[in-house]
Each structure stands twice: as C-alpha cells, then as structure tokens.
Design an enzyme around this catalytic site. Structure first.
Site, PDB file in Angstrom:
ATOM      1  N   GLU A 182      11.698   0.884   3.664  1.00 45.84           N
ATOM      2  CA  GLU A 182      10.400   1.254   3.092  1.00 45.84           C
ATOM      3  C   GLU A 182      10.187   2.740   3.323  1.00 45.84           C
ATOM      4  O   GLU A 182      10.301   3.214   4.438  1.00 45.84           O
ATOM      5  CB  GLU A 182       9.285   0.428   3.733  1.00 45.84           C
ATOM      6  N   HIS A 203      -3.167 -14.719 -10.763  1.00 40.95           N
ATOM      7  CA  HIS A 203      -3.435 -15.114 -12.139  1.00 40.95           C
ATOM      8  C   HIS A 203      -2.881 -16.499 -12.418  1.00 40.95           C
ATOM      9  O   HIS A 203      -1.893 -16.917 -11.818  1.00 40.95           O
ATOM     10  CB  HIS A 203      -2.798 -14.108 -13.099  1.00 40.95           C
ATOM     11  N   VAL A 222      14.946   5.922   0.210  1.00 41.49           N
ATOM     12  CA  VAL A 222      16.294   5.945  -0.368  1.00 41.49           C
ATOM     13  C   VAL A 222      16.428   7.190  -1.226  1.00 41.49           C
ATOM     14  O   VAL A 222      15.627   7.432  -2.126  1.00 41.49           O
ATOM     15  CB  VAL A 222      16.555   4.670  -1.199  1.00 41.49           C
ATOM     16  N   LYS A 252      -5.381  -6.696 -19.505  1.00 43.10           N
ATOM     17  CA  LYS A 252      -6.379  -7.731 -19.277  1.00 43.10           C
ATOM     18  C   LYS A 252      -7.794  -7.168 -19.202  1.00 43.10           C
ATOM     19  O   LYS A 252      -8.745  -7.919 -19.145  1.00 43.10           O
ATOM     20  CB  LYS A 252      -6.014  -8.500 -18.004  1.00 43.10           C
ATOM     21  N   GLU A 310       5.085  -5.331 -12.934  1.00 41.17           N
ATOM     22  CA  GLU A 310       3.665  -4.966 -12.939  1.00 41.17           C
ATOM     23  C   GLU A 310       2.874  -6.269 -12.936  1.00 41.17           C
ATOM     24  O   GLU A 310       3.427  -7.328 -12.680  1.00 41.17           O
ATOM     25  CB  GLU A 310       3.350  -4.116 -14.186  1.00 41.17           C
ATOM     26  N   CYS A 358     -15.376  -0.215  15.329  1.00 41.29           N
ATOM     27  CA  CYS A 358     -15.952  -0.036  13.996  1.00 41.29           C
ATOM     28  C   CYS A 358     -17.195  -0.891  13.919  1.00 41.29           C
ATOM     29  O   CYS A 358     -17.123  -2.101  13.991  1.00 41.29           O
ATOM     30  CB  CYS A 358     -14.934  -0.453  12.945  1.00 41.29           C
ATOM     31  N   CYS A 394     -19.922   2.831   6.460  1.00 42.16           N
ATOM     32  CA  CYS A 394     -19.745   4.218   6.908  1.00 42.16           C
ATOM     33  C   CYS A 394     -18.337   4.722   6.629  1.00 42.16           C
ATOM     34  O   CYS A 394     -18.035   5.887   6.869  1.00 42.16           O
ATOM     35  CB  CYS A 394     -20.162   4.407   8.357  1.00 42.16           C
TER      36      CYS A 394
END
Lengths: 428, 491, 131
Positions: free
Chosen positions: B35, B53, B176, B254, B347, B411, B448
């Site tokens: 990655e 979907h 890569v 869509k 996609e 947080c 925030c």
C-alpha cells in the site's frame, strides 16, 4: 453505580463563567458546590490567551488572560468549593442526573439540587464556512493554533495566511509573527473589520501584516500539507468576483471564522435554545426553561469581554444557590414576565425574559449584539408595541462589540411602568 | 537490497485488495499487501457513498452486474463476521414527474434480469409515507430492499485486520514504482521499500491500476480517468432518511443521492467531474453548489447551514468495454504477462462487489493451478474497537474501572477516549497517523472537526510511537502538523 | 497610522488605542513636526494618545518564555509597563532565548531593566515544578 446527592450546586465548566458562578453560589448559601472541568487546570480558554485586554471592568486593570483567570482562581481556592479536573460530563438529564468520567475518579453519577451550565463555546470550522479545497495538514482554527503555540509549545506553520479578522485571528497573526513565522495577510470576507479596531492597530499595523477586506479564500492547494491558497475578492452580496483570484504560497491557513456556544449537554438536558444566540433561553436570573438549570457566559451567547462573562457567572451562581436552598424555582409570583426580543439592528439579546417586578435588588445585564455597523451616536431602546419604555445612548454600534447595560434603578422603574408582555430592543 | 518473496502479492489495500487478502488468508499461502499510503483504505474505497448497492443498475451480462449481485449477498454474511456496521436500509430510486415515472418499469426489469430480489414499484403515497422528508413532487419510486449502507472504512479495515490476524503481511508506505518482467513472467515489483517478489500479483491499485498494468507491459490502451465526486455531511442532530434515496439514473451515473450513514449523519452527493490529477481530492465551490442543487430536488429541506464536513472521492473509471457493452470492470488473468491478475477499473459498484471479486480471484488462481489448501486455524471473525460513546452507563463505569485510559476523553464531540486511541495504535494494522486514528475511532469527525483533539492526539501518538511531536503526520510522509518548538531557533 | 503630505505640512491619521471605540484621530503637523491641530477624537484621551504616539509610541509585548523542569514547557510573560514600540521585535527575539526554572508564579520578574531602560518582563501565569 451510587448516586452522589451531596451537592447543592454543580457548575459544569471551570472557565471564567464557571469560577465566578461557583464563588457566588458558595457565598450566597455556604452550601456544597462542585466545579467540573474537563481540562487539567481551571480558567477555560484564558490560560492560552496570553495577550492583555482582560479585566478593565472587574479589576480596573488591563491584564493578560492567565493572570485574570489566576485572580479568580485564588478567590475560589479560599472557599471550601470542590473542584474535579480532567473530568468530563458526558450526560445530563432534565432531572439533573449528571454522569461524569475521569481517569482519576472513574465514572460517576451526581444529582445536585441545581446546575450552572458554563461550558463556554467552540470555534466554527472550515466545514461550516464550506471552504473548498483539499484536506491537507496545515489548516487550523485560531484557537487550536493558539493552544499549540502558547501551551504545547509548537509552531503549526512557517508561512501563514489568516482567514477572518475577528480578535482571535488578529491576535494570532501577531503571536505567530512574534515567534518567527511569516504572516502573509489577514483576509476578511466582510467589507469591515470584525474584531476590535485597537487590535487592528496593535496586532496588524504594528507588525506590518496586511489586512484584505472583502476578500476570502476560494481554494486550498496541497494534498498532504497546505502548499498555497487562492484568494478572491467578493462583491456587496459576498459573491466571488471572477478574475480577482490570487495565488498565495503558504503552508498554513489559520481560521478565525466565529464562535458557537457549546450546548450538546444543554440539549441532552432538554434546555431550550435560542436560534439567534445558539445558547439557552435565559431569564434575568440566568435560569433556563428546565427547573434548576442555569447558564452563564459564552454558553448563552458569545461575549467579547471576559469581565461580563464573569458577571453573568455571578448572577447564575447566586440564582442556582437560591434555587438549591428553596428546592424549587424561585417564586416570581405576582411578577409580570416580559419577553425581550431583538428588533432593528439587534442580532440577539440576553436575557430573553425578565421578571419585571422582581428586579429590585439584583444585578441584571442586558446584552445586545448589534448586527449593523453604525459609526455614529445611536439610541438603544426597549419598545412596548412601538412605544418607548426605556432608552440610552451609545457612541456607536458595531457587530464586533456587544452593547451591555446594567439595569439602573430608573431603568427598572420605567420597565415596571410598561404594560406589554413583550419588549423589543431597537438600535437607531 | 533486501528482497522479500511471497506466493501472492496484492497491490493496493482498498476494499478490493483487502477483501482479496482476507479471502486468500483462508489458504496456506504466503500473502503480502503493498500500500503506497500510511494506512489501508486511503483512496476511493472510503470516500464514496458507502452503499451496498442491490445490483439493479449495472447493464445485464456485465461483470459489474454479476459481481454486484453476488457481492450484495456476501456482504450480509461477512459484515457480522467482521463486525462491520452494515444496515439493510433498502434504497428508493425516486421519480419526479411523468417522464421519470415511465423510467421505473425498465429499471425494474433490468434489476430482475440481473437477479436482484424484492424489487417493487411504489406509489407516491407509499414513498412519502416511508420518507416524509422527500419532496411532495415525487410521483413514485423503485424499491430495492436488498441495498444497504455500510461503514466504508470499517469495511476495509475489518477485512484487512482479519487478513493480518490470519497471517497476511501489510506493507504500508510502499508505492510500486516498477515491474520486473522476465521471459514474459512478472517476477517482482520495485517499491519505495525495496523489491518484492511473488508468484502471483493481484493488481487492485484503484485509480492507479492502469499504471500497474502498463508497468507490466499489459494493455497499453487501457486507461483510467479519475472522476471526482464531492459530498456534504450534515450534523447528526438534523434530519435522517430511512432508505438510500437516489434520483433516476442518467448517463453520468446514479446521480446525487441522499443517505443516512451507519454513523447517523445524513450525507448528500456525489457530483461527477472528470479530472486529470488522480490525487486531486479538492472540494470545489462549483461542486458544492451542484450537490446542494441536486439534493434539494429530492429533499427540499437540505440546508447548507447544517453541513459539518465536506469531502471528495475519486472513481476509477476505466475504458474497458467488452463485447459491445458499456464500461465494465477489467477482471482477468493477464494474457500479456504471466503471474498477474488485474482487478482494474473497479468503480461503483466496486465496494458492493468486492467480496464477490475476492471469491472470484480465488477461483481464477485455482484455475491457474494454484493449490488452495485451507488453513486449519483460520479465524473468520474480527471485532472492532468498542466505542465508549455507544456504551451504557454500566458498561462505561466498568471499562474505566478496568482501564483508566477510558476515563480520559480526547474528542469531546464524538466522546472518544484515550483507551480507544491506544487500542487503535496497537491494533493488527497499527494506526500511526492522525487520520488513521480518526478513521478507527471517529475522533475529530464531529462538530468541532478536530479543533479540540489535535494537540492531545498528537501527544498520544508521539508518546506511543516514540516520536517527537514534529514527526507526527496527518496522513503519512509530507503531512506533518508542526514545524518546530515555539522557542526553537528560526531557520 | 497613515500619513498625507502637503508641502511642509503633514496630516497623520491614528486609531486611538485608549478604549475599544478606536476613534480615528487626524493630526496636522508643521515643518518641525509641531502639532498644529488634532481632530476626530471624541474625548481627551484621543489627544493624549496621539501626543504620546507622535513623541514616543509605546506598546505592551505579551509573549512567553521557556520553563525548565516545569509541568508545562512555557510560561506567559508581558511588559506590564508599555515599552517603546520600535523595540518590540528586539525584545521578542531576545525573550525567545530566556529560560526560567520552575516553579514560576504570577508577578515573577523574568527579565528586569532590559537594556537599562526600566523595561520588565513579568510572568502572567503559573507553572508548577514537575515531580
């Protein structure tokens, strides 16, 4: 989990409003008072506001923020008031059940007889102004930048653009310059400065930092770290003027685009909020609609002077202590309730309602936020169905400066002589 | 130079790469995932509509249709195993006006042909009863009850963590840069972390999958155009919708939809903008107008005032159009070079399709003579970090009692504790950047937007990773937060 | 401050800092920098301000200094008495090198009589000693 019912008053938040509320809650009744603060020290935002400009009204002295907080903290320390630091209130009910958490004290359940909300405010962010561009590192709200530079001891940028000419934005422009960063300019969407004029002189002019009015940031460049921004001029309707785009190479964008009262807990407790202030609707005792819950300071509306935040805290603290003693909302029986509404050139007003016949022996501050820039002598009046009830003059009205009037004996007399259930505040 | 060698190397740790990694972790194979970013799921997999979907939309007969419908089925089985938030909300494709209304029947038939179950056309009254926020101008809708909303990052992370626990190695920050092809065989790839060799390479590089193909000398004509989609996220105290609400589809896709995420925030988007830079995640002024305009057609009460976040994602649209169909996924064993399987041009509906693609990759490998022997000790399940915010009072008291780090809120808006942050840093795919923590814990995603937690989170990261504050990044190399100490000499 | 020249005469405009109102004060100056006329101020503070501003402009410097062995790395400091404006950046630069030992209390003088000018940097916050 056991319920701790020993406290008369619990104050949520240990900033200027909370400290003042706790002091006055104790002084009123000598009851058991607890302050819950999520930070590791008291003072709220003040410890990071190292600039001067605090205390002119309450101490007759122009003090830096930490020193102002310190003076109140010293007063608090002399009283047998409990303080829990590093503790967060995570839940609150309309019945005043308060749940707190902390590494030191664990998860706790309190049920006091009265509560003062003093959580302060938070900063508006990039999302609220829908600032286009990437999500790179190097975009900070002014308050976060201030905390990093002044408390943590780190510099968030080298070449910096500030968006927003509010006081925090200008103060940070100076602060970053003093510590060796290059502040390339302050951009202001509106055609006028939104902070105090003296900050323009002593924070920008003195340090040769340019101010660009009617200008905003239209794009942020850089996928990983900010590499630059695009600015654009705006017209009277605040729409971008095509062809006025300019690229500025920088690594940091500091946002000073407004503050919002912090009311997540208030909502959980069923406290009714005002759409104009974004804070609880309060009466002249700083009481909310929920019996036993009071509110003060930036949680109710954004103030520009901390001195008045402390004063509002005092009112709320005293009222909460009286409520705790009586075990019920103070009886305003026989008193007429009058609602206060913002009218011409007034954005918001607190309190939103007053007990007109019970105003005698206690402090009431009318706090109005103008929503127009009037650089001339103005008349501020409360009208009853178009008829003037009371009025006073001010040198000018500016959105950057709240108009605050401590009600005087003759004001109260005039208010009592009115008849309507609603008074409208107008500036003309 | 150090060279590592594996049976299978997967390029890209998005949803496709991670699902393939998890699938292959079932077998006695040595598997690594490369990655280029500092964390998994940094690309299109996690900046999209986060919808599983139903499969009603792709053209019948395409890989898209087949993978989507099968993937939808598999998701409802895998999500509970991997503790991935997935809600079977169903979706409505909403028609406004007679012309759009007439388009519903063909859409229904297409869905049925693809094998989608439960499709039904609803009347205006039925639709408005289900979705009171919808515009009164709606005339009807196609209901696709198998659609769902998923926590997209947890989807990727769940698959990746489960794969890591089952022995797959994740090599992060490894981009890569080149391919070593000898005698028509892809032997190794050159990465920013050295050469990595394998018998099989799986190209799951998302918007960059065409570049991987080209490095290996495969399909020079195949090209990916990045199409940017921008989104608005709303304050969770504002309105919610019960189904995913789509407008009628057009050639552009869509359309601008309205959905309530598994997290409870309502989100609108995306628009569609072809862009030249595949790393351009900028949100544009123009795009934001387009989205609001699109969304208010379906839900008129959508207000820009309640927006708490904006983001942009990229779709890897390939130009692969087999057999007279429209654009399709390019899923194949490479015919140009031995040792490469392409999962390119994935996609939308790629997220929904990913488990089916993973299953199919195993079949392809088997077909190529790779022996897939199941591991005896394979673990199917993974648990995500428990969220303090979702606990009741008793659970909260107990966890702080056991571990005081849970008593410290970092947080405040999302009520994320230091305990959760520590777990994220010391997890199977360790979080080493601010964004990696944000994605695992939801820190900094509330009102925030991190203003409060930045300094605290940086401190914890620095302490746990033994780094200085000035080394802490937002999302890997090149994204530092701080330049120097306040009082350090200015260079 | 902005300035306009007309022959030997100059008119400068200052925003008064004495109160939040910030009056814009116009001052007409003669060939020898003598004040000929002051206008635009709404009170006498405005006149005092420009007179001081022309003669010897002064400002307060709020900043911080490093703390050794403290619970925090920095302590806020300021010049309680306004100092010559032109020297602000010099003092700012110099103060960046100062380090004080914890504990530090409000009112502690961290730098006294800077350059023999009577300028002091005084702590405006508290830092405890780290255990």
């Amino acid at each position: 989990m056991d319920v701790n019912t020993t406290y008369d008053v619990i104050v949520i938040g240990g900033g200027p409003a909370g400290i003042a509320a706790a002091i006055e809650a104790y002084n009123e009744n000598q009851g058991k008072v607890l302050v819950i603060e999520r930070n590791d020290s008291l003072g709220g935002i003040l410890p990071q506001c190292i600039h001067n400009g605090f205390g002119a009204i309450n101490f007759g002295n122009d003090l830096p923020g930490p020193e102002y907080a310190h003076r109140y903290e010293m007063q608090l320390n002399e009283l047998p008031v409990d303080v829990m630091l590093d503790t967060m209130v995570v839940d609150m009910t309309p019945e005043l059940d308060i749940y707190t958490m902390s590494s030191e004290y664990g998860y706790q359940h309190f049920k006091p007889r009265a509560v003062v909300l003093a959580m302060g405010c938070r900063e508006r962010t990039r999302a609220q102004i829908r600032l286009p561009g990437t999500r790179a590192a190097g975009i900070y709200t002014a308050g976060t930048a201030q905390r990093l530079v002044n408390i943590e001891g780190y510099m968030p940028g080298r070449e910096i653009v500030v968006l927003g000419s509010g006081d925090i934005g200008m103060i940070m422009a100076r602060r970053l310059t003093i510590e060796g960063a290059q502040v390339l300019g302050v951009m202001e969407l509106l055609p006028f400065l939104t902070g105090l004029r003296r900050n323009y002189v002593q924070c920008l002019q003195d340090y040769n930092i340019p101010l660009h009015l009617s200008t905003t940031v239209s794009k942020i460049y850089g996928e990983r770290r900010v590499e630059g921004i695009e600015t654009v001029k705006v017209d009277e309707d605040l729409n971008h003027v095509p062809g006025t785009e300019e690229f500025i190479k920088c690594d940091t964008l500091v946002l000073s685009v407004g503050l919002i009262p912090e009311n997540e807990l208030s909502r959980k407790a069923g406290v009714q909020l005002d759409v104009r202030t974004n804070g609880p609707i309060v009466d002249s005792d700083m009481a909310t609609n929920v019996p036993g819950i009071f509110a003060a300071g930036n949680v109710t509306a954004i103030y520009d002077l901390v001195d008045y935040v402390s004063k509002a805290g005092e009112v709320a603290g005293r009222s909460a202590a009286r409520f705790a003693r009586a075990q019920q909302a103070e009886s305003h029986e026989g008193s007429r309730v009058v609602r206060l509404k913002p009218g011409a050139n007034v954005g918001s007003i607190i309190p939103q309602q007053i007990y007109i016949d019970d105003l005698g022996d206690r402090d009431v501050y009318l706090s109005m936020r103008p929503n127009a820039l009037l650089e001339r002598m103005v008349k501020v009046e409360l009208d009853d169905g178009g008829e003037e009830v009371m009025s006073f003059r001010e040198q000018y009205a500016r959105p950057a400066e709240m108009i605050i009037r401590k009600l005087k004996a003759r004001d109260i007399e005039k208010l009592r002589a009115s008849h309507g259930a609603e008074l409208v505040a107008n500036i003309s | 130079m150090n060279q590592k060698s594996y049976d299978v190397v997967i390029i890209g740790a998005g949803i496709v790469g991670s699902m393939v990694a998890r699938e292959l972790s079932k077998y006695q194979l040595s598997v690594a995932v490369l990655e280029k970013e500092a964390d998994v799921g940094m690309g299109q997999s996690t900046s999209n509509s986060a919808i599983i979907h139903s499969g009603h939309d792709p053209e019948p007969g395409t890989m898209k249709a087949r993978m989507n419908v099968r993937g939808n089925e598999l998701w409802y089985q895998i999500a509970p195993e991997l503790d991935i938030p997935l809600v079977n909300t169903g979706a409505l494709i909403v028609a406004v006006g007679a012309e759009e209304q007439a388009g519903l029947q063909p859409l229904l038939e297409r869905g049925r042909e693809n094998g989608v179950k439960g499709l039904e056309i609803l009347t205006r009254e039925q639709v408005l009863e289900m979705e009171p926020h919808l515009s009164p101008d709606v005339t009807g809708a196609l209901s696709t009850p198998t659609a769902g909303v998923v926590d997209a990052f947890q989807g990727v992370l769940g698959a990746a963590e489960n794969a890591a626990t089952n022995g797959v190695e994740f090599i992060l920050n490894a981009e890569v840069r080149g391919a070593v092809v000898e005698d028509g065989v892809l032997k190794a790839v050159e990465t920013t972390q050295g050469r990595v060799a394998a018998t099989w390479f799986i190209n799951a590089a998302g918007v960059h999958s065409d570049e991987i193909l080209h490095m290996a000398g495969d399909r020079p004509e195949f090209e990916i155009t990045a199409r940017r989609g921008e989104y608005f996220v709303f304050d969770d105290s504002k309105f919610r919708v019960n189904n995913v609400l789509f407008p009628m589809p057009s050639e552009k896709g869509k359309g601008i939809l309205v959905t309530t995420t598994t997290h409870g925030n309502t989100m609108v988007g995306p628009n569609s903008d072809s862009i030249s830079d595949k790393e351009d995640h900028a949100v544009t002024e123009h795009g934001m107008h387009e989205i609001l305009h699109g969304a208010t057609k379906l839900v008129p009460s959508v207000s820009p005032r309640d927006v708490i976040a904006t983001f942009a994602g990229l779709r890897a649209t390939g130009n692969y159009k087999p057999g007279g169909h429209g654009k399709d996924f390019l899923i194949e064993v490479s015919s140009a070079v031995r040792g490469l399987i392409n999962l390119a041009g994935v996609e939308s509906p790629g997220f929904a399709s990913s488990p089916a693609i993973a299953e199919y990759v195993a079949e392809l490998l088997k077909g190529e003579g790779v022996t897939l022997t199941e591991k005896a000790d394979w673990t199917a399940t993974r648990r995500r970090i428990p969220r303090f915010k979702e606990m009741d009072h008793v659970q909260r008291a107990a966890i702080i009692e056991r571990n005081p780090a849970y008593g410290r809120i970092v947080c405040r808006c999302e009520e994320v504790t230091e305990g959760e942050i520590l777990q994220a840093i010391h997890s199977p795919i360790p979080a080493t950047t601010y964004d990696a923590i944000k994605r695992r814990t939801w820190l900094g995603t509330g009102r925030c937007q991190g203003s409060f937690d930045y300094p605290r989170t940086m401190e914890i990261l620095a302490r746990e990773l033994g780094m200085s504050m000035t080394e802490i990044t937002k999302k890997g190399p090149g994204s530092v937060f701080l330049y120097r100490q306040t009082k350090e000499e200015v260079v | 401050m902005s300035e306009q020249k007309q022959g030997d005469y100059r008119t400068r405009t200052d925003i008064c800092l004495r109160c939040p109102q910030g009056c814009e004060v116009q001052t007409m100056l003669g060939p020898d920098d003598e004040i000929l006329n002051i206008s635009g101020n709404k009170c006498k503070l405005g006149r005092e301000y420009v007179e001081q501003e022309i003669r010897d402009p002064r400002r307060v410097l709020p900043t911080s200094v490093r703390v050794k062995n403290g619970t925090r790395p920095l302590v806020p400091v300021w010049t309680p008495e306004p100092m010559p404006k032109g020297m602000i950046m010099d003092l700012a630069a110099e103060s960046r090198k100062i380090e004080v030992e914890a504990p530090v209390h409000v009112g502690d003088v961290v730098l006294d009589d800077w350059r023999g000018l009577g300028i002091r940097l005084v702590a405006s916050g508290e830092v405890e000693r780290a255990e």
